[in-house]
Each structure stands twice: as C-alpha cells, then as structure tokens.
Design a protein around this motif. Structure first.
Motif, PDB file in Angstrom:
ATOM      1  N   LEU A 112      18.395  51.530  67.759  1.00 12.93           N
ATOM      2  CA  LEU A 112      18.617  52.849  67.162  1.00 12.93           C
ATOM      3  C   LEU A 112      19.261  53.780  68.185  1.00 12.93           C
ATOM      4  CD1 LEU A 112      15.214  53.382  65.292  1.00 12.93           C
ATOM      5  CD2 LEU A 112      17.362  52.540  64.336  1.00 12.93           C
ATOM      6  N   GLN A 113      20.195  54.595  67.719  1.00  6.58           N
ATOM      7  CA  GLN A 113      20.882  55.547  68.591  1.00  6.58           C
ATOM      8  C   GLN A 113      20.229  56.924  68.446  1.00  6.58           C
ATOM      9  OE1 GLN A 113      23.509  54.447  70.718  1.00  6.58           O
ATOM     10  NE2 GLN A 113      22.578  52.554  69.965  1.00  6.58           N
ATOM     11  N   ALA A 114      18.993  57.020  68.892  1.00  6.71           N
ATOM     12  CA  ALA A 114      18.230  58.267  68.797  1.00  6.71           C
ATOM     13  C   ALA A 114      17.744  58.656  70.190  1.00  6.71           C
ATOM     14  CB  ALA A 114      17.051  58.083  67.852  1.00  6.71           C
ATOM     15  N   ARG A 151      21.987  49.941  60.821  1.00  3.30           N
ATOM     16  CA  ARG A 151      22.548  51.280  60.754  1.00  3.30           C
ATOM     17  C   ARG A 151      23.751  51.379  59.822  1.00  3.30           C
ATOM     18  NH1 ARG A 151      24.478  52.152  65.590  1.00  3.30           N
ATOM     19  NH2 ARG A 151      24.460  54.434  65.461  1.00  3.30           N
ATOM     20  N   GLU A 170      15.883  58.555  58.427  1.00  7.65           N
ATOM     21  CA  GLU A 170      16.580  59.123  59.580  1.00  7.65           C
ATOM     22  C   GLU A 170      15.588  59.381  60.704  1.00  7.65           C
ATOM     23  OE1 GLU A 170      18.785  63.243  60.374  1.00  7.65           O
ATOM     24  OE2 GLU A 170      19.644  62.156  58.672  1.00  7.65           O
ATOM     25  N   ASP A 174      19.823  59.630  63.658  1.00  9.97           N
ATOM     26  CA  ASP A 174      20.389  58.316  63.371  1.00  9.97           C
ATOM     27  C   ASP A 174      19.843  57.807  62.039  1.00  9.97           C
ATOM     28  OD1 ASP A 174      22.052  56.190  63.959  1.00  9.97           O
ATOM     29  OD2 ASP A 174      20.526  55.084  65.086  1.00  9.97           O
ATOM     30  N   ARG A 175      20.746  57.412  61.128  1.00  7.76           N
ATOM     31  CA  ARG A 175      20.317  56.883  59.832  1.00  7.76           C
ATOM     32  C   ARG A 175      20.238  55.366  59.890  1.00  7.76           C
ATOM     33  NH1 ARG A 175      23.224  57.413  55.174  1.00  7.76           N
ATOM     34  NH2 ARG A 175      21.582  58.009  53.741  1.00  7.76           N
ATOM     35  N   PHE A 176      19.255  54.835  59.205  1.00  6.61           N
ATOM     36  CA  PHE A 176      19.092  53.374  59.164  1.00  6.61           C
ATOM     37  C   PHE A 176      18.480  52.978  57.831  1.00  6.61           C
ATOM     38  CE2 PHE A 176      15.283  55.246  60.920  1.00  6.61           C
ATOM     39  CZ  PHE A 176      14.270  54.611  60.215  1.00  6.61           C
TER      40      PHE A 176
END
Length: 210
Positions: A112-114, A151, A170, A174-176
């Motif tokens: 995840l890109q968070a 993602r 979210e 970042d949405r997944f």
C-alpha cells in the motif's frame, strides 16, 4: 437444509475463529485439507494471513490452487479472506519477490502507498449497488490488518459476462480493493471474523447464498 462449509486448512489463517464465525452464521463447518471433502462442500472458505509467497506455498502443497479451479469450473462457491483473497489474483510482489497467485482475477498484490503501513483497524468500505454480500451492512465498518493490497482492478468483461461487483476502501489516501463478488467467487480483504456484528451479518449473507 443446513449448508456444509469446508474451511481450507493449509497452514495459514486464524482458522478457529473463522470456523466459529461460519458456524454462528448457521452452517455446518469442517476444518480440513482433504481435497474431496473441500470439493464436495456447499461452500469453501479460504483463509490466509502472513506473506503471499508462504500462503501460495502452503496452498500448492495440498493442491489448493487446483481445488479452487475445480470448484469454480463447477460454479461452486468460494469465499477468500485477507491473504485468502490476495492469492486469487495473478501475482503478489513482496520485498521485490514476485510470486504467481491462482490467477482467477488479473492483478497484482503490492504494498500500500500510504504514510502509515500496515493498515490496521476499522474502516468503512464503498459498496457497489446490488451487493448480496453487504446487504443491510453497506454503511458498516470492518476490521482490516494488512500492508499489501490490490490497488488496480484489471478485469475487463466488455459486457460479455456479468461484471464483478468490486468494493473499495481507502487508507492514507490510497485506494484498494476491499471485496469482490464474482459469481461463485467472493473475497474480502478485511477480516469478517474480527468485524463484530457487521462481520457476522456478512457471513450470514454468504451462507444464505449457498
């Protein structure tokens, strides 16, 4: 008729709590790694925690990947949970290592890109219209604990088959993918068995659909 559900035991997942949760939803449940028992059950629950590569190794060791394919070829329902959902996709990338998944859906499981990872705790989800799994619990919160997710949803049906219902969540911008309903194949990134009343309702919806 009480639905018979097999919980696939391949060395991954908090199996006992999953078994109890599905029993409370009204099913007769067996925890097993036996191919034929899992093939014959009305529903198959595929749990999973930990690393994608380790889960795939455990799954392949009991021919679980073939089992999933055989069940789906016959239109027989499966519910994947957490890494049990992730392994249904094409591949997973962890620490630069790429592992092939079951490839029931195209897509990659990636970090995840968070700002804060893992994503841990309660979160709402964006449920599409017409969901059976989330019927009556569209506004509820569910319990997540994961560092990886899908993602981008890559499956394009071009109206040739009914498009899957994809639920999103979210975390840190970042949405997944939080859940997928695709005919007999259903999966959630969150843990319904740790999600209190909302999770219990989701299991009831799934068991009722069997």
């Amino acid at each position: 008729m009480t639905a018979k559900v097999a919980v696939l035991d391949y060395g991954s997942g908090n199996l006992r709590s999953a078994v109890r949760a599905v029993e409370r939803a009204g099913a007769e449940v067996e925890l097993t790694s036996d191919f034929d028992t899992c093939l014959a059950a009305d529903g198959l629950l595929v749990p999973g925690v930990g690393a994608f590569a380790a889960c795939m190794e455990g799954l392949r060791a009991i021919k679980g990947d073939r089992l999933i394919g055989r069940r789906l070829a016959g239109g027989r329902p499966i519910l994947g949970i957490c890494v049990g959902m992730q392994i249904l996709f094409g591949r997973g990338v962890e620490h630069g290592v790429e592992t092939d998944g079951c490839d029931e859906w195209p897509g990659v499981v990636e970090r995840l890109q968070a700002p804060v990872v893992p994503h841990m705790g309660w979160n709402t989800v964006e449920v599409p219209e017409g969901s059976t799994l989330f019927a009556g619990i569209e506004e509820e919160r569910f319990y997540f604990v994961h560092s990886y997710g899908v993602r981008d949803w890559e499956l394009v049906t071009n109206n040739r088959t009914r498009a899957p219902l994809v639920t999103w969540a979210e975390h840190g911008g970042d949405r997944f993918v939080a859940a997928v309903e695709n005919g007999p194949l259903t999966a959630t990134q969150f843990h319904p068995e740790k999600s209190g009343d909302a999770g219990a309702a989701l299991f009831r919806n799934w068991v009722a659909s069997l």
